[in-house]
Design a protein around this motif. Structure first.
Motif, mmCIF file in Angstrom:
data_model
loop_
_atom_site.group_PDB
_atom_site.id
_atom_site.type_symbol
_atom_site.label_atom_id
_atom_site.label_comp_id
_atom_site.label_asym_id
_atom_site.label_seq_id
_atom_site.Cartn_x
_atom_site.Cartn_y
_atom_site.Cartn_z
ATOM 1 N N SER A 157 64.142 48.323 88.946
ATOM 2 C CA SER A 157 64.294 49.256 87.826
ATOM 3 C C SER A 157 63.390 48.867 86.668
ATOM 4 O O SER A 157 63.012 47.702 86.516
ATOM 5 N N VAL A 158 63.085 49.853 85.844
ATOM 6 C CA VAL A 158 62.359 49.607 84.606
ATOM 7 C C VAL A 158 63.195 48.673 83.747
ATOM 8 O O VAL A 158 64.415 48.786 83.691
ATOM 9 N N GLY A 159 62.544 47.704 83.094
ATOM 10 C CA GLY A 159 63.294 46.807 82.230
ATOM 11 C C GLY A 159 62.584 45.501 81.965
ATOM 12 O O GLY A 159 61.399 45.323 82.291
ATOM 13 N N LEU A 160 63.328 44.577 81.409
ATOM 14 C CA LEU A 160 62.817 43.263 81.038
ATOM 15 C C LEU A 160 63.167 42.256 82.130
ATOM 16 O O LEU A 160 64.313 42.229 82.610
ATOM 17 N N TYR A 161 62.207 41.441 82.502
ATOM 18 C CA TYR A 161 62.383 40.435 83.541
ATOM 19 C C TYR A 161 61.885 39.087 83.023
ATOM 20 O O TYR A 161 61.051 39.032 82.116
ATOM 21 N N THR A 162 62.394 38.027 83.606
ATOM 22 C CA THR A 162 61.922 36.684 83.300
ATOM 23 C C THR A 162 61.160 36.162 84.503
ATOM 24 O O THR A 162 61.667 36.173 85.625
ATOM 25 N N VAL A 163 59.925 35.731 84.251
ATOM 26 C CA VAL A 163 59.109 35.107 85.293
ATOM 27 C C VAL A 163 59.099 33.613 84.993
ATOM 28 O O VAL A 163 58.667 33.190 83.921
ATOM 29 N N SER A 164 59.612 32.831 85.931
ATOM 30 C CA SER A 164 59.640 31.378 85.775
ATOM 31 C C SER A 164 58.580 30.767 86.676
ATOM 32 O O SER A 164 58.476 31.128 87.851
ATOM 33 N N VAL A 165 57.812 29.861 86.109
ATOM 34 C CA VAL A 165 56.808 29.139 86.872
ATOM 35 C C VAL A 165 57.191 27.662 86.828
ATOM 36 O O VAL A 165 57.273 27.074 85.744
#
Length: 86
Positions: A61-69
């Motif tokens: 879905s459209v929205g805010l995500y967290t990308v963890s590296v």
């Protein structure tokens, strides 16, 4: 670690530099804390890297995500806005 452009587009890249050979893992999490994608890149040689992660956003879905590296156990998090625009 950088991510551009943000909001996410087909050209978005996750960019990072490794000073030494390092193990790298990428995890994408939604606002509910659910893991939507995880990619273990294994051990990479020192150098500059650009990783396209847009394929992981096909069925979300459209929205805010967290990308963890995670690089050798050290974690850096980036917020990414997904708008579903081409």
């Amino acid at each position: 670690v950088q991510f551009y452009p943000n909001p996410l587009s087909a050209d978005s890249k996750l960019v990072f530099d490794l000073e030494k050979n390092s193990t790298v893992k990428i995890t994408i999490v939604n606002v509910l804390g659910e893991v939507i994608a995880q990619e273990d890149l294994g051990t990479l040689k020192s150098g500059n890297y650009q990783v396209n992660i847009t394929s992981h956003f096909k069925d979300v879905s459209v929205g805010l995500y967290t990308v963890s590296v995670e690089i050798d156990g050290l974690l850096e998090r980036l917020k990414v806005l997904y708008t579903n625009e081409k």
